[in-house]
Design a protein around this motif. Structure first.
Motif, mmCIF file in Angstrom:
data_model
loop_
_atom_site.group_PDB
_atom_site.id
_atom_site.type_symbol
_atom_site.label_atom_id
_atom_site.label_comp_id
_atom_site.label_asym_id
_atom_site.label_seq_id
_atom_site.Cartn_x
_atom_site.Cartn_y
_atom_site.Cartn_z
ATOM 1 N N CYS A 1 -16.866 11.402 18.478
ATOM 2 C CA CYS A 1 -18.089 11.073 17.517
ATOM 3 C C CYS A 1 -17.402 10.296 16.194
ATOM 4 O O CYS A 1 -18.175 9.181 15.965
ATOM 5 N N SER A 2 -16.335 10.591 15.817
ATOM 6 C CA SER A 2 -15.807 9.591 14.861
ATOM 7 C C SER A 2 -15.309 8.234 15.294
ATOM 8 O O SER A 2 -15.525 7.398 14.503
ATOM 9 N N TYR B 1 -16.709 6.579 17.746
ATOM 10 C CA TYR B 1 -17.917 5.817 17.880
ATOM 11 C C TYR B 1 -18.956 5.917 16.895
ATOM 12 O O TYR B 1 -20.248 5.476 17.285
ATOM 13 N N ASN B 2 -18.803 6.524 15.844
ATOM 14 C CA ASN B 2 -19.512 6.498 14.823
ATOM 15 C C ASN B 2 -20.985 7.128 15.083
ATOM 16 O O ASN B 2 -22.104 6.400 14.888
ATOM 17 N N ILE B 3 -20.762 8.224 15.802
ATOM 18 C CA ILE B 3 -21.910 9.138 16.199
ATOM 19 C C ILE B 3 -22.041 10.242 15.441
ATOM 20 O O ILE B 3 -21.170 10.980 15.215
ATOM 21 N N GLU C 1 -22.330 4.984 25.819
ATOM 22 C CA GLU C 1 -21.594 6.061 25.048
ATOM 23 C C GLU C 1 -21.180 7.165 26.364
ATOM 24 O O GLU C 1 -20.163 7.898 25.932
#
Length: 68
Positions: A33-34, A36-38, A51
């Motif tokens: 998540c970090s 891929y800015n999710i 994703e």
């Protein structure tokens, strides 16, 4: 074995009662998540196709099946 030197070995793909939030799968999800800015609250089923492919690749590289 060029490039293998910096790779970490896969970790077990199991949840134990002792590890809880520090379980390797949860840590891997937070890292994904970090990168891929999710939002970490996102479920894998909510990822778009690209994703999801990236998540599956990361899991395949970093997690191994439980030992039988």
């Amino acid at each position: 074995m060029v490039g293998k030197k910096n790779q970490l070995p896969p970790v077990d793909n199991v949840i134990s009662d002792e590890t809880g939030e520090f379980d390797q799968r949860f840590i891997l999800w937070r890292r994904f998540c970090s990168l891929y800015n999710i939002p970490v609250e996102t479920l894998p089923s909510q990822l778009n196709t690209k994703e999801r492919e990236s998540w599956e690749e990361m899991k395949a590289r970093r997690l191994r099946s439980p030992r039988k």
